[in-house]
Structure formats: C-alpha cells, structure tokens
Design a protein around this motif. Structure first.
Motif, PDB file in Angstrom:
ATOM      1  N   LEU A  48     -50.408  85.144  12.069  1.00  0.00           N
ATOM      2  CA  LEU A  48     -50.242  84.575  13.416  1.00  0.00           C
ATOM      3  C   LEU A  48     -49.156  85.348  14.161  1.00  0.00           C
ATOM      4  O   LEU A  48     -49.314  85.712  15.329  1.00  0.00           O
ATOM      5  CB  LEU A  48     -49.870  83.089  13.317  1.00  0.00           C
ATOM      6  CG  LEU A  48     -49.511  82.395  14.642  1.00  0.00           C
ATOM      7  CD1 LEU A  48     -50.715  82.364  15.587  1.00  0.00           C
ATOM      8  CD2 LEU A  48     -48.995  80.973  14.396  1.00  0.00           C
ATOM      9  N   ALA A  49     -48.056  85.620  13.459  1.00  0.00           N
ATOM     10  CA  ALA A  49     -46.944  86.363  14.071  1.00  0.00           C
ATOM     11  C   ALA A  49     -47.420  87.727  14.559  1.00  0.00           C
ATOM     12  O   ALA A  49     -47.069  88.166  15.655  1.00  0.00           O
ATOM     13  CB  ALA A  49     -45.805  86.524  13.062  1.00  0.00           C
ATOM     14  N   GLY A  50     -48.259  88.390  13.754  1.00  0.00           N
ATOM     15  CA  GLY A  50     -48.761  89.707  14.135  1.00  0.00           C
ATOM     16  C   GLY A  50     -49.604  89.651  15.402  1.00  0.00           C
ATOM     17  O   GLY A  50     -49.466  90.488  16.295  1.00  0.00           O
ATOM     18  N   VAL A  51     -50.466  88.642  15.470  1.00  0.00           N
ATOM     19  CA  VAL A  51     -51.326  88.489  16.652  1.00  0.00           C
ATOM     20  C   VAL A  51     -50.484  88.176  17.891  1.00  0.00           C
ATOM     21  O   VAL A  51     -50.643  88.800  18.946  1.00  0.00           O
ATOM     22  CB  VAL A  51     -52.370  87.370  16.417  1.00  0.00           C
ATOM     23  CG1 VAL A  51     -53.090  87.022  17.717  1.00  0.00           C
ATOM     24  CG2 VAL A  51     -53.369  87.794  15.349  1.00  0.00           C
ATOM     25  N   LEU A  52     -49.577  87.207  17.764  1.00  0.00           N
ATOM     26  CA  LEU A  52     -48.745  86.846  18.921  1.00  0.00           C
ATOM     27  C   LEU A  52     -47.877  88.029  19.339  1.00  0.00           C
ATOM     28  O   LEU A  52     -47.689  88.278  20.540  1.00  0.00           O
ATOM     29  CB  LEU A  52     -47.864  85.628  18.590  1.00  0.00           C
ATOM     30  CG  LEU A  52     -48.610  84.315  18.297  1.00  0.00           C
ATOM     31  CD1 LEU A  52     -47.622  83.188  17.996  1.00  0.00           C
ATOM     32  CD2 LEU A  52     -49.538  83.918  19.431  1.00  0.00           C
ATOM     33  N   ALA A  53     -47.380  88.770  18.364  1.00  0.00           N
ATOM     34  CA  ALA A  53     -46.511  89.908  18.680  1.00  0.00           C
ATOM     35  C   ALA A  53     -47.278  90.990  19.439  1.00  0.00           C
ATOM     36  O   ALA A  53     -46.735  91.648  20.330  1.00  0.00           O
ATOM     37  CB  ALA A  53     -45.905  90.482  17.400  1.00  0.00           C
ATOM     38  N   HIS A  54     -48.554  91.171  19.103  1.00  0.00           N
ATOM     39  CA  HIS A  54     -49.382  92.140  19.840  1.00  0.00           C
ATOM     40  C   HIS A  54     -49.475  91.717  21.310  1.00  0.00           C
ATOM     41  O   HIS A  54     -49.326  92.553  22.219  1.00  0.00           O
ATOM     42  CB  HIS A  54     -50.769  92.223  19.203  1.00  0.00           C
ATOM     43  CG  HIS A  54     -51.761  93.056  19.964  1.00  0.00           C
ATOM     44  ND1 HIS A  54     -51.958  94.400  19.713  1.00  0.00           N
ATOM     45  CD2 HIS A  54     -52.597  92.748  20.984  1.00  0.00           C
ATOM     46  CE1 HIS A  54     -52.877  94.867  20.557  1.00  0.00           C
ATOM     47  NE2 HIS A  54     -53.286  93.879  21.333  1.00  0.00           N
ATOM     48  N   GLU A  55     -49.699  90.438  21.541  1.00  0.00           N
ATOM     49  CA  GLU A  55     -49.808  89.957  22.929  1.00  0.00           C
ATOM     50  C   GLU A  55     -48.438  90.024  23.623  1.00  0.00           C
ATOM     51  O   GLU A  55     -48.347  90.365  24.804  1.00  0.00           O
ATOM     52  CB  GLU A  55     -50.359  88.527  22.959  1.00  0.00           C
ATOM     53  CG  GLU A  55     -51.736  88.362  22.298  1.00  0.00           C
ATOM     54  CD  GLU A  55     -52.782  89.321  22.846  1.00  0.00           C
ATOM     55  OE1 GLU A  55     -52.740  89.640  24.045  1.00  0.00           O
ATOM     56  OE2 GLU A  55     -53.640  89.777  22.060  1.00  0.00           O
ATOM     57  N   ILE A  56     -47.388  89.685  22.896  1.00  0.00           N
ATOM     58  CA  ILE A  56     -46.031  89.774  23.446  1.00  0.00           C
ATOM     59  C   ILE A  56     -45.765  91.218  23.913  1.00  0.00           C
ATOM     60  O   ILE A  56     -45.217  91.450  24.992  1.00  0.00           O
ATOM     61  CB  ILE A  56     -44.989  89.316  22.404  1.00  0.00           C
ATOM     62  CG1 ILE A  56     -45.037  87.791  22.246  1.00  0.00           C
ATOM     63  CG2 ILE A  56     -43.571  89.772  22.787  1.00  0.00           C
ATOM     64  CD1 ILE A  56     -44.209  87.236  21.088  1.00  0.00           C
ATOM     65  N   ALA A  57     -46.200  92.170  23.110  1.00  0.00           N
ATOM     66  CA  ALA A  57     -45.975  93.582  23.463  1.00  0.00           C
ATOM     67  C   ALA A  57     -46.695  93.939  24.768  1.00  0.00           C
ATOM     68  O   ALA A  57     -46.155  94.685  25.594  1.00  0.00           O
ATOM     69  CB  ALA A  57     -46.441  94.491  22.326  1.00  0.00           C
ATOM     70  N   HIS A  58     -47.912  93.413  24.966  1.00  0.00           N
ATOM     71  CA  HIS A  58     -48.609  93.662  26.239  1.00  0.00           C
ATOM     72  C   HIS A  58     -47.759  93.168  27.410  1.00  0.00           C
ATOM     73  O   HIS A  58     -47.689  93.807  28.454  1.00  0.00           O
ATOM     74  CB  HIS A  58     -49.957  92.933  26.265  1.00  0.00           C
ATOM     75  CG  HIS A  58     -51.059  93.647  25.526  1.00  0.00           C
ATOM     76  ND1 HIS A  58     -51.260  95.009  25.605  1.00  0.00           N
ATOM     77  CD2 HIS A  58     -52.045  93.180  24.719  1.00  0.00           C
ATOM     78  CE1 HIS A  58     -52.309  95.339  24.863  1.00  0.00           C
ATOM     79  NE2 HIS A  58     -52.799  94.244  24.305  1.00  0.00           N
ATOM     80  N   VAL A  59     -47.136  92.007  27.229  1.00  0.00           N
ATOM     81  CA  VAL A  59     -46.303  91.458  28.303  1.00  0.00           C
ATOM     82  C   VAL A  59     -45.055  92.322  28.493  1.00  0.00           C
ATOM     83  O   VAL A  59     -44.688  92.661  29.620  1.00  0.00           O
ATOM     84  CB  VAL A  59     -45.904  89.994  28.000  1.00  0.00           C
ATOM     85  CG1 VAL A  59     -44.903  89.484  29.034  1.00  0.00           C
ATOM     86  CG2 VAL A  59     -47.140  89.102  27.966  1.00  0.00           C
TER      87      VAL A  59
END
Lengths: 290, 201
Positions: free
Chosen positions: A147-158
C-alpha cells in the motif's frame, strides 16, 4: 501564412501573459515549427519540449491554483466513483499516506487519501495532494508496504506536479494564447480552462519518463518511511500477471508503460542501492468492507 | 558443469511462451494458492521445506543463487537466464526459490513472476474473486472473464463533480502527530535515503 499567424499569436501572449517573456518555450516553439507545417501535432510536439519552468510562467501555476484545480479534478472523479463508505478504512489509508507524505519535500500540502468504490485496478493523483485508490487495487495488496508503495507513487506525481503540468499543457494546446491571456487576467477562468473535462485527465497518458520517475521516487519515499522499499515492485509483479484484456486493468494499461517495462526500469535504477536497507512490511491492512 | 548443461537443455526444451511482455502465461503447474508474508531480512535459507503455496517464475538474467538474502552472502551457484523457478516467499528485495533441486535466494527483480504473484504476500482476494466468477478455482491465474467492470474513459469524461464527496474526503484528514504516533506504534522508523538518479540511457 498560417505559421505567421500562430507565431504572431505566440509572440503576443509573450507580452500579454503576465507581461513575462516566454523564454525557451517561445524559442522552442519557433525552432520546432520552423521547417514544419503547422498542425495540431507539431504544436503539441513543441509544447511537449518546453521546459516546465517556462510553462510555469504561461498558465496558472501557483500552489493555490494547483490546489483549486486538484479540488475540481478530485470532486469530478468522486462524482464518477464515490468513496468506500467506511470511515475506519479511510482514516487508515490517510494515516499511512500522511506518514509517507511527511518524508517528502512537500509535507504541508493538504494531503488526503481515499479508497473509491470501483473494481478497476488503479490509483489517481489529483494536483495538490488528493490521492484516490480503487477498491480493486486495494484488495489486490498483500501488506502495508505494498500500500505504501502505491500511495508513494501517487504522492510522487503530486510532488512533481505531473498531472498539473499535463493539464496546463493541454489547456495551452487547446486554447493557445487566448487561454494564457485569460489566465493572466482571471484566476477562475484559468482554473476552469485547466480543469476542462475534469476527471478525463486520468484517461490521459503521462510522459513515460514521468511514470518511471514516480516509481523511482516511490521506492525511496517508502524506504524513508521505514517500509520495505520493494512493496511497489511487488505490486507491479502482480499487475504483470493480470491479463491485458481484463476490463479492470484496461485503463491502467492504456495510461502507463507496461509493468514489465516499469520493473525493468526500477531494476536498473534501484540496482542494489536499497536492497540492504531492509524495512518493515507494516501492520495489518485494514480490511475492506463487503 | 553437468547441472548447467541440464538446466540449459531444460530452458531450451521448455517452450518459453512469454514472448509478449505482460501476456498471460498458461499455468501448467497450477500451484496452490497462498501466502508467504514478506519479512525484512534475516531468514536463513534452509533447504526448501515446500511451502503449501508457491508462485512460479523465470529468471530474466543470469542470477546468483545465494545462501542468504544478502548481497555479500555466499553464492551457491549461478543460474542461467530463463531458468524456471519455484518461489516460496519474498523477503525485501529477495525471493526464496528452488530451481533444479537447489534452494536459496535470488534478487526479486531478476525474476519474472509467471504465476501465483498474488501468493507472494498475504490475504489477496483478487484471484479468489476471479476464479469464483469463472469456476476456474485454483489455477493461480487472474482470469479475465471475471465480469467485474473497470473504469471507462467515458465515465471519467462525463463525470459531474460531487462536492459532498469531496468534503467527506477532506474530513478524513490525519494530522502529522497522529501519523507519527501510528508509525512509532508500528515500528516504522524514519530513514534518510536520497532519491535515485535516473539510470543512464
């Protein structure tokens, strides 16, 4: 003749758009278009080449504009797919996401995370820090590090304003100088221009390098937060096993490089840099409601 | 030497059906489903006590089979590219595998997981949902005819904003203190790790 008109238009918004010189963008457009017929495609190509710093000056770019655009896009996506009605689950995802966002260079954005009621396997990053992950992806996760990996990918887009920049480029292509002029004079008009068809932005493909960059940043953000950095690669291996004609994965496959390409790029970028770090697979994933 | 030759022959004889990246791989072994919780690093590699649930994969490149999941652990043997492996668990960036009667650890990213990817962790529902829907339980593959719909471009384009839902999303705000306490209670320790450079083209 057509070319002249366009260049004149470009030159005129050099002056009018907040009275700032467009610098490289203008030059690049001219260079790119110099020997080519002017088509939508050639303009698109030229805009693509423009450095983000230059784009920054043409269209709405302040953090407050980013947040407003993000709010509209997120509200639109939620209009298509509502939140899973489970405050416990939503708070849990927000806690994990907030902790990761605190390891980033933009810790004070109004970060929000939500699980949305769709079997689609996907996650979305609206500008400003509004991140939504589908039930379909969540139920495919095996532990909190994933979950952390997925959220972190989206966080990086932001963090890198990937979708915000894409929206601005699209508005520029669609409206050209007019949009920039309007944008310069009226913030609301500018936001409206940017938002366009709202959630449709998530059916668009980011530059391949932007996805690879988000992956590289994600494994590091997860590692900084104390998680096993291999959560995201593990999710990608699972995505790789899903048939591409599965309706739940079509949108993700259409908008992203293949999982195999992403894993290969991550392999090269990570090399053995993070392999000795170890890390925590986290607590138990909060269960989805039936 | 002999072992190498056998392995090589196996990889030559075994049809490597996965020519298109991301294409489905027929699952010949039909491994039972499950679940080896990923743990961060210190397990030693014993001879694989066959886990009840495994995944399968194939090596994307020549790989060192290690006795332990560490870069500087002793290399048992170098396995050639395209060796088929059985995967028992993931530990950080390592898979515990068995190939050609040898067991040990290889770099996770050296392996293309061809079946049972959802077993390399705990508690997935996806394959179950899919196989229930199609009656193909236990194949370990995520099948396409699940009947579950994804999101379409039209839905995204035609969506009207729902500000009540947005307010709800906003209300789930978690502040930094709460997040930090959560991290502390779950043993998540902050680490300083620089971003990775883009690999050279």
């Amino acid at each position: 003749m057509k070319r002249m008109i366009l260049l004149t238009a470009l030159a005129s918004f050099t002056v009018t758009a907040r009275g700032i010189d467009l610098g490289d963008l203008d030059k690049k457009l001219k260079e790119k278009l110099g020997e080519q017929p002017i088509t939508k495609e050639s303009v698109k190509g030229a805009v693509k080449q423009a450095a983000p710093e230059n784009l920054q000056r043409v269209l709405p770019a302040s953090e407050s504009e980013e947040l407003k655009a993000g709010r509209e896009v997120a509200a639109n996506l939620l209009g298509a797919v509502p939140l899973v009605n489970d405050p416990g689950l939503q708070r849990y995802v927000n806690t994990v996401g907030r902790w990761i966002s605190m390891q980033s260079e933009r810790p004070d954005l109004p970060w929000r995370f939500g699980v949305i009621e769709s079997n689609d396997i996907n996650a979305f990053a609206a500008p400003g820090g509004y991140i939504l992950i589908t039930r379909g992806l969540y139920q495919n996760l095996n532990n909190e590090a994933e979950l952390a990996g997925v959220l972190a990918h989206e966080i990086a887009h932001v963090l890198k304003r990937h979708y915000f920049d894409l929206m601005r480029k699209q508005a520029l292509i669609a409206e050209g100088g007019k949009a920039a002029e309007k944008a310069a004079s009226d913030e609301n008009a500018a936001i409206k221009n940017l938002v366009g068809n709202g959630a449709e932005i998530f059916a668009r493909k980011l530059d391949k390098n932007a996805e690879m960059e988000a992956d590289r940043m994600a494994v590091v953000l997860a590692a900084r937060a104390g998680y096993d950095p291999y959560g995201l690669p593990s999710v990608l291996q699972k995505l790789e096993a899903i048939r591409s004609d599965d309706d739940r994965i079509k949108l993700l496959f259409k908008t992203h490089p293949t999982p195999a390409q992403r894993l290969d790029a991550l392999d090269k970028a990570m090399d053995n840099r993070l392999i000795s770090l170890g890390g925590n697979s986290g607590g138990k994933l909060y269960p989805l409601p039936q | 030497m002999k072992r190498y030759q056998i392995l090589l022959m196996m990889t030559l004889i075994t049809p490597f059906s996965q020519t298109v990246l991301g294409a489905p791989v027929p699952n010949r072994e039909a491994p039972p489903l499950m679940i080896a919780q990923a743990t961060a690093g210190t397990k030693t590699a014993t001879t694989a006590k066959p886990a009840s649930k495994t995944a399968s994969g194939i090596l994307l490149k020549e790989s060192e089979l290690k006795g332990k999941p560490f870069i500087d652990a002793k290399t048992i043997v170098k396995l050639p590219r395209q060796t088929r492996v059985t995967i028992f668990e993931r530990s950080g960036g390592w898979f515990r595998i068995q190939a050609a009667k040898k067991s040990g650890w290889v770099r996770m990213l050296n392996v293309k997981v061809t079946a049972g990817a959802q077993n390399l962790g705990s508690g997935t529902d996806l394959s179950k949902a899919a196989s229930l829907a199609t009656g193909r339980a236990g194949t370990g593959n995520i099948v396409s005819t699940s009947g579950l719909r994804g999101l379409s471009e039209e839905e995204l384009r035609d969506a009207k904003p729902d500000y009540a839902q947005f307010d709800k999303l906003n209300s789930y705000d978690v502040d930094k203190n709460t997040a930090s306490n959560f991290a502390r209670n779950n043993g998540l320790t902050r680490r300083s790790v620089p971003y990775l450079p883009a690999p050279a083209k």
